[in-house]
Design a protein around this motif. Structure first.
Motif, PDB file in Angstrom:
ATOM      1  N   ILE A  12     -29.278  -4.189  44.255  1.00  0.00           N
ATOM      2  CA  ILE A  12     -30.284  -5.300  44.943  1.00  0.00           C
ATOM      3  C   ILE A  12     -29.859  -6.516  44.401  1.00  0.00           C
ATOM      4  O   ILE A  12     -29.871  -6.796  43.504  1.00  0.00           O
ATOM      5  CB  ILE A  12     -31.856  -4.743  45.154  1.00  0.00           C
ATOM      6  CG1 ILE A  12     -31.890  -3.208  45.269  1.00  0.00           C
ATOM      7  CG2 ILE A  12     -32.365  -5.742  45.715  1.00  0.00           C
ATOM      8  CD1 ILE A  12     -31.522  -2.855  46.667  1.00  0.00           C
ATOM      9  N   ASP A  13     -29.229  -7.384  45.612  1.00  0.00           N
ATOM     10  CA  ASP A  13     -28.807  -8.468  45.124  1.00  0.00           C
ATOM     11  C   ASP A  13     -29.821  -9.720  45.270  1.00  0.00           C
ATOM     12  O   ASP A  13     -30.411 -10.239  44.306  1.00  0.00           O
ATOM     13  CB  ASP A  13     -27.549  -8.999  45.727  1.00  0.00           C
ATOM     14  CG  ASP A  13     -26.799 -10.206  45.496  1.00  0.00           C
ATOM     15  OD1 ASP A  13     -25.887 -10.057  44.524  1.00  0.00           O
ATOM     16  OD2 ASP A  13     -27.315 -11.351  45.684  1.00  0.00           O
ATOM     17  N   SER A  14     -30.145  -9.975  46.625  1.00  0.00           N
ATOM     18  CA  SER A  14     -31.095 -11.423  46.775  1.00  0.00           C
ATOM     19  C   SER A  14     -31.699 -10.931  48.153  1.00  0.00           C
ATOM     20  O   SER A  14     -31.353 -10.301  49.089  1.00  0.00           O
ATOM     21  CB  SER A  14     -30.168 -12.313  47.066  1.00  0.00           C
ATOM     22  OG  SER A  14     -29.305 -12.388  47.629  1.00  0.00           O
ATOM     23  N   ALA A  87     -42.113  -7.098  53.993  1.00  0.00           N
ATOM     24  CA  ALA A  87     -40.831  -6.900  55.022  1.00  0.00           C
ATOM     25  C   ALA A  87     -40.340  -5.647  54.757  1.00  0.00           C
ATOM     26  O   ALA A  87     -40.288  -4.923  53.606  1.00  0.00           O
ATOM     27  CB  ALA A  87     -40.099  -8.062  54.365  1.00  0.00           C
ATOM     28  N   SER A  88     -39.775  -4.981  55.743  1.00  0.00           N
ATOM     29  CA  SER A  88     -39.195  -3.746  55.884  1.00  0.00           C
ATOM     30  C   SER A  88     -37.955  -3.597  56.806  1.00  0.00           C
ATOM     31  O   SER A  88     -37.769  -4.367  57.545  1.00  0.00           O
ATOM     32  CB  SER A  88     -40.093  -2.426  56.190  1.00  0.00           C
ATOM     33  OG  SER A  88     -41.332  -2.570  55.551  1.00  0.00           O
ATOM     34  N   SER A  89     -37.114  -2.824  56.205  1.00  0.00           N
ATOM     35  CA  SER A  89     -35.777  -2.621  57.041  1.00  0.00           C
ATOM     36  C   SER A  89     -35.957  -1.122  57.913  1.00  0.00           C
ATOM     37  O   SER A  89     -37.096  -0.621  58.055  1.00  0.00           O
ATOM     38  CB  SER A  89     -34.682  -2.063  56.303  1.00  0.00           C
ATOM     39  OG  SER A  89     -34.859  -0.737  55.812  1.00  0.00           O
ATOM     40  N   LEU A 114     -28.646  -6.734  55.343  1.00  0.00           N
ATOM     41  CA  LEU A 114     -29.457  -5.839  55.903  1.00  0.00           C
ATOM     42  C   LEU A 114     -30.761  -6.835  56.533  1.00  0.00           C
ATOM     43  O   LEU A 114     -31.501  -7.264  55.738  1.00  0.00           O
ATOM     44  CB  LEU A 114     -29.838  -4.739  55.208  1.00  0.00           C
ATOM     45  CG  LEU A 114     -30.611  -3.556  55.556  1.00  0.00           C
ATOM     46  CD1 LEU A 114     -29.952  -2.754  56.299  1.00  0.00           C
ATOM     47  CD2 LEU A 114     -31.266  -2.761  54.656  1.00  0.00           C
ATOM     48  N   PRO A 115     -30.756  -6.732  57.848  1.00  0.00           N
ATOM     49  CA  PRO A 115     -32.161  -7.487  58.269  1.00  0.00           C
ATOM     50  C   PRO A 115     -33.502  -6.688  58.216  1.00  0.00           C
ATOM     51  O   PRO A 115     -33.587  -5.498  58.128  1.00  0.00           O
ATOM     52  CB  PRO A 115     -31.896  -7.592  59.644  1.00  0.00           C
ATOM     53  CG  PRO A 115     -31.054  -6.443  60.221  1.00  0.00           C
ATOM     54  CD  PRO A 115     -30.261  -6.173  58.980  1.00  0.00           C
ATOM     55  N   LEU A 116     -34.469  -7.555  57.732  1.00  0.00           N
ATOM     56  CA  LEU A 116     -35.840  -6.799  57.417  1.00  0.00           C
ATOM     57  C   LEU A 116     -36.591  -7.503  58.426  1.00  0.00           C
ATOM     58  O   LEU A 116     -36.638  -8.903  58.568  1.00  0.00           O
ATOM     59  CB  LEU A 116     -36.351  -7.240  55.945  1.00  0.00           C
ATOM     60  CG  LEU A 116     -35.299  -6.600  54.924  1.00  0.00           C
ATOM     61  CD1 LEU A 116     -36.019  -7.134  53.363  1.00  0.00           C
ATOM     62  CD2 LEU A 116     -35.022  -5.146  54.902  1.00  0.00           C
ATOM     63  N   PRO A 121     -44.587 -14.491  58.732  1.00  0.00           N
ATOM     64  CA  PRO A 121     -45.107 -14.674  59.846  1.00  0.00           C
ATOM     65  C   PRO A 121     -44.277 -13.333  60.857  1.00  0.00           C
ATOM     66  O   PRO A 121     -43.501 -13.006  60.486  1.00  0.00           O
ATOM     67  CB  PRO A 121     -44.511 -15.900  60.431  1.00  0.00           C
ATOM     68  CG  PRO A 121     -43.534 -16.038  59.491  1.00  0.00           C
ATOM     69  CD  PRO A 121     -43.611 -15.571  58.087  1.00  0.00           C
ATOM     70  N   LYS A 122     -45.191 -12.898  61.561  1.00  0.00           N
ATOM     71  CA  LYS A 122     -44.868 -12.005  62.637  1.00  0.00           C
ATOM     72  C   LYS A 122     -43.690 -12.237  63.424  1.00  0.00           C
ATOM     73  O   LYS A 122     -43.288 -13.240  63.869  1.00  0.00           O
ATOM     74  CB  LYS A 122     -45.887 -11.396  63.377  1.00  0.00           C
ATOM     75  CG  LYS A 122     -47.029 -10.758  62.629  1.00  0.00           C
ATOM     76  CD  LYS A 122     -48.215 -10.670  63.796  1.00  0.00           C
ATOM     77  CE  LYS A 122     -49.425  -9.755  62.915  1.00  0.00           C
ATOM     78  NZ  LYS A 122     -50.617  -9.512  63.840  1.00  0.00           N
ATOM     79  N   LYS A 123     -42.865 -11.123  63.665  1.00  0.00           N
ATOM     80  CA  LYS A 123     -41.781 -11.233  64.586  1.00  0.00           C
ATOM     81  C   LYS A 123     -40.643 -12.285  63.967  1.00  0.00           C
ATOM     82  O   LYS A 123     -39.793 -12.832  64.434  1.00  0.00           O
ATOM     83  CB  LYS A 123     -42.023 -11.807  66.174  1.00  0.00           C
ATOM     84  CG  LYS A 123     -42.920 -10.797  66.674  1.00  0.00           C
ATOM     85  CD  LYS A 123     -43.275 -11.459  68.247  1.00  0.00           C
ATOM     86  CE  LYS A 123     -44.154 -10.315  68.576  1.00  0.00           C
ATOM     87  NZ  LYS A 123     -44.515 -10.615  70.174  1.00  0.00           N
ATOM     88  N   SER A 124     -40.494 -12.304  62.692  1.00  0.00           N
ATOM     89  CA  SER A 124     -39.444 -12.973  62.119  1.00  0.00           C
ATOM     90  C   SER A 124     -38.856 -12.239  61.145  1.00  0.00           C
ATOM     91  O   SER A 124     -39.096 -11.299  60.846  1.00  0.00           O
ATOM     92  CB  SER A 124     -40.089 -14.274  61.397  1.00  0.00           C
ATOM     93  OG  SER A 124     -40.875 -13.982  60.245  1.00  0.00           O
ATOM     94  N   GLU A 125     -37.512 -12.700  60.648  1.00  0.00           N
ATOM     95  CA  GLU A 125     -36.601 -11.744  59.898  1.00  0.00           C
ATOM     96  C   GLU A 125     -36.164 -12.548  58.647  1.00  0.00           C
ATOM     97  O   GLU A 125     -35.912 -13.463  58.715  1.00  0.00           O
ATOM     98  CB  GLU A 125     -35.305 -11.247  60.641  1.00  0.00           C
ATOM     99  CG  GLU A 125     -35.714 -10.065  61.727  1.00  0.00           C
ATOM    100  CD  GLU A 125     -34.386  -9.714  62.384  1.00  0.00           C
ATOM    101  OE1 GLU A 125     -33.218 -10.260  62.032  1.00  0.00           O
ATOM    102  OE2 GLU A 125     -34.466  -8.712  63.074  1.00  0.00           O
ATOM    103  N   ALA A 126     -36.022 -11.673  57.612  1.00  0.00           N
ATOM    104  CA  ALA A 126     -35.391 -11.972  56.505  1.00  0.00           C
ATOM    105  C   ALA A 126     -34.180 -11.037  56.178  1.00  0.00           C
ATOM    106  O   ALA A 126     -33.864 -10.125  57.039  1.00  0.00           O
ATOM    107  CB  ALA A 126     -36.211 -11.768  55.326  1.00  0.00           C
ATOM    108  N   VAL A 127     -33.096 -11.518  55.182  1.00  0.00           N
ATOM    109  CA  VAL A 127     -31.964 -10.708  55.036  1.00  0.00           C
ATOM    110  C   VAL A 127     -31.903 -10.287  53.727  1.00  0.00           C
ATOM    111  O   VAL A 127     -31.920 -10.940  52.712  1.00  0.00           O
ATOM    112  CB  VAL A 127     -30.905 -11.519  55.383  1.00  0.00           C
ATOM    113  CG1 VAL A 127     -29.547 -10.716  55.097  1.00  0.00           C
ATOM    114  CG2 VAL A 127     -31.032 -11.609  56.969  1.00  0.00           C
ATOM    115  N   LEU A 128     -31.810  -8.705  53.620  1.00  0.00           N
ATOM    116  CA  LEU A 128     -31.473  -8.510  52.298  1.00  0.00           C
ATOM    117  C   LEU A 128     -30.113  -7.988  51.920  1.00  0.00           C
ATOM    118  O   LEU A 128     -29.683  -7.347  52.574  1.00  0.00           O
ATOM    119  CB  LEU A 128     -32.361  -7.170  51.988  1.00  0.00           C
ATOM    120  CG  LEU A 128     -32.158  -6.391  50.535  1.00  0.00           C
ATOM    121  CD1 LEU A 128     -33.047  -7.329  49.575  1.00  0.00           C
ATOM    122  CD2 LEU A 128     -32.974  -4.950  50.691  1.00  0.00           C
TER     123      LEU A 128
END
Length: 199
Positions: A12-14, A87-89, A114-116, A121-128
């Motif tokens: 797991i990087d960032s 957040a979840s994938s 990998l998008p999470l 906030p709802k309906k937004s994405e983070a990236v793992l």
């Protein structure tokens, strides 16, 4: 161990994409296999406006190509000793994740973005950003040998015969090359060498 089982380790990087003003401070990442938690990073404290970074290896797992895997990011709240998943994938099979990184590149020099989906906030994405590594077994050595032959065959047309001999110092330099990072879309799986990431 079943002959179809692979010894897989996730690095797991960032995490990127959290809002700069987000109050999320203490975070960890867990991996779930078939709805059971199978590993978790240590908890890191996120500096204001910065991306949290772990650069941590999870314990290796005996997985098959069809194992369903999900990654979750959890916020820890020390003063209440509580936690919540922020957040979840999507759940993906191991072979799908490997396809993104490249079956010939299960090493520390290649990674996946990998998008999470963020719960707030709802309906937004983070990236793992993570990396898949396969620990050696009899079957994995056979796969690695076959992959080596494929790489040699595909490059033999353009390379002189003398390039078949590579000194160990050259191999060390190649090991330090900038990682290739592959993108995953939620609706379909695609890959493209695009940006750099450290592992």
């Amino acid at each position: 161990m079943n002959s179809d089982t692979r010894r897989i380790q996730f690095h797991i990087d960032s995490l990127s994409g959290l809002p700069a003003s987000s109050p999320l401070r203490t975070l960890d990442v867990s991996v779930t296999v078939a709805e059971s938690e199978a590993g978790r990073t240590s908890t890191v404290r996120r500096r204001e406006g910065a991306d949290p970074t772990w650069q941590e290896n999870l314990p290796w797992l005996p997985l098959s190509d069809f194992s369903l895997i999900r990654f979750d990011v959890t916020q820890r709240i020390p003063w209440t000793k509580s936690s919540r998943v922020i957040a979840s994938s999507n759940a993906l099979r191991l072979d799908q994740l490997i396809q993104l990184q490249g079956d010939d590149h299960l090493d520390r020099d290649h990674a996946i973005r990998l998008p999470l989906t963020l719960t707030r906030p709802k309906k937004s994405e983070a990236v793992l950003v993570l990396n898949i590594r396969e620990l050696s077994t009899k079957n994995s050595v056979t796969r690695e040998a076959a992959a080596f032959v494929r790489r040699q065959s595909s490059s033999s047309i353009d390379k002189p015969a003398s390039s078949d001999l590579v000194e160990s110092s050259t191999i060390m330099q190649l090991g330090a090359a900038t990682p290739k990072v592959h993108f995953l879309t939620v609706d379909n799986i695609t890959s493209a060498d695009t940006i750099s990431s450290s592992s």
